[in-house]
Enzyme design. Sequence first.
Site, PDB file in Angstrom:
ATOM      1  N   GLY A 223      -0.556   8.483  -0.069  1.00  0.00           N
ATOM      2  CA  GLY A 223      -0.484   9.628  -0.976  1.00  0.00           C
ATOM      3  C   GLY A 223       0.868  10.326  -0.954  1.00  0.00           C
TER       4      GLY A 223
ATOM      5  N   GLY B 139      -4.993  10.474  -0.029  1.00  0.00           N
ATOM      6  CA  GLY B 139      -5.784  11.358   0.829  1.00  0.00           C
ATOM      7  C   GLY B 139      -5.379  12.826   0.688  1.00  0.00           C
TER       8      GLY B 139
ATOM      9  CG  ASP C  15      -3.637   2.524   5.876  1.00  0.00           C
ATOM     10  OD1 ASP C  15      -2.621   2.336   5.189  1.00  0.00           O
ATOM     11  OD2 ASP C  15      -3.857   3.602   6.472  1.00  0.00           O
TER      12      ASP C  15
ATOM     13  CE  LYS D  51      -2.252   3.513   2.048  1.00  0.00           C
ATOM     14  NZ  LYS D  51      -2.019   4.441   3.155  1.00  0.00           N
TER      15      LYS D  51
ATOM     16  CE  LYS E 231      -0.319   4.868   7.826  1.00  0.00           C
ATOM     17  NZ  LYS E 231      -1.048   4.803   6.561  1.00  0.00           N
TER      18      LYS E 231
END
Length: 245
Positions: free
Chosen positions: A11, A42, A160, A8, A215
Amino acid sequence: MTKKIVIKIGGTAAAQLTPAFFETIKNWQKQHAKIVIVHGGGNHISSLMAQLNEPIQKINGIRFTTQNGINITKMALLGQVQPALIEAFRQNAVSAIGLNAGSNQLLTGHVLDQDVYGYVGAIHQVNTQLIHNMWQQHLVPIIAPLAISNDGQWLNVNADHAATAIAKYLQADELYLLTDVSGVKVSGNILQELTPEKALELQTSNIITGGMIPKINSALDAVQRGVHNVHITNTVTHPGTIVTL
Ligand SMILES: Nc1ncnc2c1ncn2[C@@H]1O[C@H](COP(=O)(O)OP(=O)(O)O)[C@@H](O)[C@H]1O
Ligand SMILES: CC(=O)N[C@@H](CCC(=O)OP(=O)(O)O)C(=O)O
């Protein structure tokens, strides 16, 4: 056995990918690892919302999303963030393909809690066959954190959470949550390891806040569902904080 690795890329992390990141991906591929990227964005969503006068509201790191907010989220993720990542992969000679919830029902979800979060989703179905098909073609899927409900409503999903759901459905071996910090910090130091007990303690004492909350909850969820190696870090070349049971 073939390793499945979900990465992942938050941004901020997406704008800071180094040649070492792409070299690592290529080395993993040489060892026949299968790789999936789930991107965040985000920061782009927030700046587009600010430009379009859409109020920005987050509850424990999750964005309250109106129908207008969903439209803006799609514009930011599918119009800005994903194309930029695809271009970075092309420049670094890693064959990739951009996918989203609408790609042959890749991600199906339901509303998490409409009153609290609006059109925010939790993923309950992943078309893993599509991902396997992409791997067969030696492509790295790059997936946006959105879901579509059974009745066709697009939903905003915390990236996440999306990465964890995809890792669970793929029965992935490793999950990297790449962010703008090199791990979970306590008094300025990066924790090498984080257990569920320690995570609870750090959340109740407000040492883990904001975007670190989803997260860590995602990382713990992934470990509990059998993903062996879960890292919170800023690069795949550094282990960062390893989340364990
Ligand atoms: N204990 C903590 N350790 C590290 N970062 C934390 C902690 N508590 C809160 N944070 C915040 O979480 C942020 C990472 O979450 P977020 O901004 O949502 O990243 P991303 O966009 O990569 O998902 C860090 O930049 C930091 O501001
Ligand atoms: C529901 C929800 O919170 N969705 C996130 C999706 C993007 C994201 O998670 O991006 P980062 O990983 O860069 O933070 C949002 O709107 O910001």
